[in-house]
Motif scaffolding. Structure first.
Motif: not given
Length: 360
Positions: A57-75
């Protein structure tokens, strides 16, 4: 073998309890690696004897991973595409940069006849093992996720092994809130254990500093330390906005503001707040906090690293270079009873719940 739900007969499929049978590479005939270390996993829905399949139903990405993905991909759209690509390529959610994943919520849809997890078809559960070792298939393209938050609405399925861990969702809390708590429930459990060890060894409660004290794992760790007999709790946050939140929550005896990446600033902030700490718990999702955590800890004390952004070589070599006599622990996400402990802390401490709900 007969399926526990469908009644269909399939060939005998005896699985390895740690999931070795799901590893696709390296060649399992020549090299064995655990599912977490593997690049790709077998995601076929047909179960081995001790497995459980969960409708996600739902995934919860860990904070370090999500931060890295946002920094690399932006939108958000680009982040969503990146997560989809990882899952499709690897058969699991494992950020190739941070090496971390997260966890999920779903409903049990099939149970192998040899499963010992104690789950039944229809149970709503949160997995308490990482997505980095969980076979996962996304079937809806993450169409309901905007890529802007760590929690990811998802339709698909995941497979749990014989030695996986899952907990039934409590009836008294929203599923999204329960998932957020269970994602970090190892932190308060280990904090409780380390504080109890210090109390038993010295006869006095420890001074505990939690770096990232206004975050999810940090707030739970502060509450756990206080209940475990800490004589002083110090919550370290990076700026005044976070400090105001933590003061309002009432979880720390002292709130200190410091950039945890500046080792001298962190050392001095903890010292000014009543340190050095006997126990320092690092709960931030940014790299470069190892040296400051070591400096903020008294000789003979313990540093617990509960961040996937931690460089363990930097921590070990840094402590050696500083001639620091500290014990350093890797924050294991599992401890017996950790989910119940964390959920009970949330129920008993309004400040913890408020911080969780503010962060969504």
């Amino acid at each position: 073998m007969t399926s526990a739900t469908s009644g269909t007969t399939t060939p005998e499929r005896v699985g390895d309890p740690v999931g070795l049978h799901r590893v696709l590479d390296p060649d399992p005939a020549t090299t064995r690696v655990l599912p977490q270390a593997a690049w790709r996993l077998d995601t076929r829905p047909v179960l081995w004897d001790d497995e459980v399949r969960v409708r996600v139903e739902r995934l919860n990405l860990d904070a370090a991973s999500f931060r890295q993905l946002r920094e690399e991909h932006g939108t958000g759209e680009a982040v969503r595409a990146a997560v989809l690509a990882i899952v499709q390529e690897r058969g699991k959610m494992q950020n190739p940069v941070t090496g971390s994943g997260g966890m999920l919520v779903g409903t049990v849809e099939e149970v192998g006849l040899g499963s010992t997890l104690g789950l039944e078809v229809g149970d709503r559960v949160a997995t308490l093992v990482s997505l980095t070792l969980t076979p996962l298939v996304v079937e809806d393209g993450l169409a309901r996720w905007d890529g802007e938050g760590e929690q990811v609405p998802c339709d698909g399925y995941a497979v749990l092994f014989g030695r996986s861990v899952a907990a039934r969702l409590p009836d008294d809390l929203p599923a999204a809130l329960s998932l957020s708590v269970m994602d970090v429930c190892g932190a308060p459990a280990l904090t409780t254990r380390v504080c109890a060890e210090h109390l038993a060894r010295t006869g006095t409660g420890p001074v505990v500093a939690v770096v990232g004290g206004a975050g999810k794992s940090g707030s739970l760790s502060l509450a756990a330390a206080r209940e475990a007999g800490a004589t002083r709790t110090i919550g370290v946050v990076p700026h005044e906005q976070e400090a105001a939140r933590l003061r309002a929550a009432g979880l720390a005896d002292v709130v200190a503001v410091a950039d945890a990446r500046d080792p001298v600033a962190l050392r001095d902030a903890v010292a000014d707040a009543g340190g050095p700490a006997d126990v320092t718990v690092v709960c931030v999702d940014v790299p470069g906090c190892e040296g400051g955590a070591v400096l903020a800890t008294a000789d003979g004390g313990t540093v617990v690293f509960f961040s996937m952004a931690t460089s363990f070589p930097a921590a070990a070599l840094g402590a050696e270079g500083l001639a620091a006599d500290v014990r350093m622990l890797v924050g294991n996400g599992y401890a017996p009873g950790h989910a119940d402990l964390a959920l009970d802390l949330l129920r008993r401490h309004d400040g913890v719940r408020r911080l969780f709900e503010e962060r969504g």
